[in-house]
Design an enzyme around this catalytic site. Structure first.
Site, PDB file in Angstrom:
ATOM      1  N   LYS A  27     -56.732  49.230  96.927  1.00  0.00           N
ATOM      2  CA  LYS A  27     -55.536  49.231  96.065  1.00  0.00           C
ATOM      3  C   LYS A  27     -55.140  50.664  95.700  1.00  0.00           C
ATOM      4  O   LYS A  27     -53.980  51.052  95.838  1.00  0.00           O
ATOM      5  CB  LYS A  27     -55.838  48.389  94.816  1.00  0.00           C
ATOM      6  CG  LYS A  27     -54.737  48.374  93.776  1.00  0.00           C
ATOM      7  CD  LYS A  27     -54.903  47.204  92.827  1.00  0.00           C
ATOM      8  CE  LYS A  27     -55.914  47.435  91.733  1.00  0.00           C
ATOM      9  NZ  LYS A  27     -55.466  48.380  90.687  1.00  0.00           N
ATOM     10  N   GLY A  56     -50.886  49.437  86.188  1.00  0.00           N
ATOM     11  CA  GLY A  56     -51.002  50.741  85.520  1.00  0.00           C
ATOM     12  C   GLY A  56     -50.884  51.873  86.526  1.00  0.00           C
ATOM     13  O   GLY A  56     -50.303  52.931  86.226  1.00  0.00           O
ATOM     14  N   ASP A 106     -64.097  49.625  87.457  1.00  0.00           N
ATOM     15  CA  ASP A 106     -63.506  48.310  87.724  1.00  0.00           C
ATOM     16  C   ASP A 106     -64.568  47.250  88.017  1.00  0.00           C
ATOM     17  O   ASP A 106     -64.240  46.067  88.168  1.00  0.00           O
ATOM     18  CB  ASP A 106     -62.522  48.410  88.895  1.00  0.00           C
ATOM     19  CG  ASP A 106     -61.281  49.225  88.511  1.00  0.00           C
ATOM     20  OD1 ASP A 106     -60.994  49.359  87.311  1.00  0.00           O
ATOM     21  OD2 ASP A 106     -60.601  49.737  89.425  1.00  0.00           O
TER      22      ASP A 106
END
Ligand code: S3P
Length: 435
Positions: free
Chosen positions: A22, A94, A314
């Site tokens: 990502k 974000g 994460d």
């Protein structure tokens, strides 16, 4: 609101591929748009977060052709973006918001940025403050989305000491720094993921690194021509956790990005006694890539904190799930950044794992988990947070009885093939379904 019911699994196994990273996907398309040439991006993550970044670039007139996960983007150079006809929709992301705010600091037009309710609660002052010093003008005195900003053609260089270890903050400042004449630097309390600096360097920008400080020279031409996005380590972590709990004989995730600023999870798992090894390590576009093999392993509780937190930022939710099955206490500290993620992860983890019977206590900067605890199936909430939803789905594999996770659309923000892969690894007749 859709939900998923996940039953316990006696075993998982197989060889799988996870979608593209990502963080690297966002950066690849941004740098491609700012490049002075045509740029290809392969294995782009087809998840909602990255699609928000792509749509934002498209609405600033960046020509592109997309075929599945392959993209051809006609770079417009640093000064080629056009004012978008409508607000930029950042969804749940974000990274989209903060990285674009960096780029927009160099654009002499006004833009409004909007996001979903979760993103609209996340702090933007951490980028508004440094970007204002570089010359961006923020039209409303707000610290959250929605906000309006106007950039400038005379960006000032900045030497920034960031109070938080955040790759989004660092990247926003470095991207704005491309437009400044002179050196822009960011120093962080601990090292955060360094994809932006690696990719800028690979695109011909002068980058210097000294400890936790990175500097770039502005007014550079970005010469990005091709990016191949590796598999996302953060997505792989969910399947690896399933394997550490239940893999016999083993589970392999292939082609995963193993940049050391991202792989704290692996080091922590090993410290907990988990069997996790790398093989076939190669490199692509300055990023190391490997296959990762795990086996079901007895694990023990440990203390997690300090510089390790940004390296596993994460993966804390899925580590918390592993900790419920480990022998003894796991103490996670220095992690108050988790309170400003897609949900307040310290509080939502405590709430939802408690429903499943975990013994978990919340503290201001972390959680304490006592293990091992037999988990029980329950109805749990994702709170709109993709990583919480996937962590609870993995917890469900070791729970007694079925677990229903409510509000699972959010999983598509980062890992659209998660449910399919979860089915593939738990079905003994279909090992290696996608690899
Ligand atoms: C990201 C940085 C991290 C991480 C997020 C992606 C990035 O956020 O949690 O999922 O791509 O730069 P912070 O920079 O807020 O720590």
């Amino acid at each position: 609101m859709s939900s998923k019911t996940v039953g316990p699994a006696k075993a998982v196994r197989g060889t799988v591929l996870v979608p593209g990273d990502k963080s690297i996907s966002h950066r690849a398309v941004i740098l491609a748009a700012l490049s002075n040439r045509m740029c290809t991006v392969e294995n782009f993550l087809d998840g909602e977060d990255c699609l928000c970044t792509l749509d934002a670039l498209r609405s600033m007139d960046v020509p592109m052709v997309r075929q599945g996960t392959s993209l051809q983007i006609q770079g417009l150079g640093l000064d080629g973006l056009k004012a978008p006809p409508k607000p930029l929709w950042c969804g749940n992301s974000g990274t989209t918001t903060r990285l674009l705010m960096g780029v927009l600091t160099g654009q002499p037009f006004e833009v409004r940025l909007e996001g979903d309710p979760s993103l609209s609660k996340r702090p933007m002052d951490r980028v508004i403050d440094p970007l204002s010093r570089m010359g961006a003008f923020f039209l409303d005195s707000v610290t959250h989305l929605p906000l309006r900003m106007r950039g400038t053609r005379s960006v000032k260089p900045l030497q920034w000491k960031s109070p938080v270890a955040s790759a989004q903050v660092k990247s926003a400042i470095l991207l704005a720094g491309l437009y400044a004449s002179g050196t822009t630097s960011v120093e962080e309390p601990s090292a955060s993921r360094d994809h932006t600096e690696r990719m800028l360097q690979a695109s011909g920008v002068a980058v210097k690194r000294e400890g936790n400080k990175v500097s770039i020279q502005g007014t550079a031409t970005v010469r990005a021509s091709a990016f191949h996005v590796p598999g996302d380590f953060s997505s792989a972590a969910f399947l690896l956790a399933a394997g550490l709990l239940r893999a016999t004989p083993e589970l392999v995730v292939r082609g995963v990005g193993v940049n050391s600023t991202r792989t704290g999870f692996m080091d922590l798992v090993k410290a907990m006694g988990g069997s996790c090894r790398l093989s076939k390590t190669t490199e692509s576009g300055g990023e190391p890539i490997a296959d990762i093999t795990v086996k079901a392993s007895p694990m023990r509780g440990i203390a997690i904190g300090g510089d390790m937190i940004p390296r596993a930022i994460d993966e804390i939710p899925i580590l918390a799930v592993l900790a419920t099955q480990a022998q003894g206490q796991t103490v996670i500290s220095d992690a108050k950044e988790l309170r400003v993620k897609e949900s307040d992860r310290l509080s939502t983890l405590r709430e939802e794992l408690t429903r499943m019977g975990a013994r978990i206590m919340e503290k201001p900067d972390g959680v304490v988990i006592e293990g091992p605890t037999p988990l029980k199936g329950a109805v749990v909430q994702s709170h709109g947070d993709h990583r919480l939803a996937m962590s609870l789905a993995i917890a469900a594999l070791v729970a007694e009885g079925p677990t229903t996770i409510v509000d699972v659309e959010c999983v598509a923000t980062s890992f659209p093939t998660f449910w399919m892969l979860l089915d593939a690894i738990r079905s003994p007749r279909r090992p290696g379904a996608n690899a």
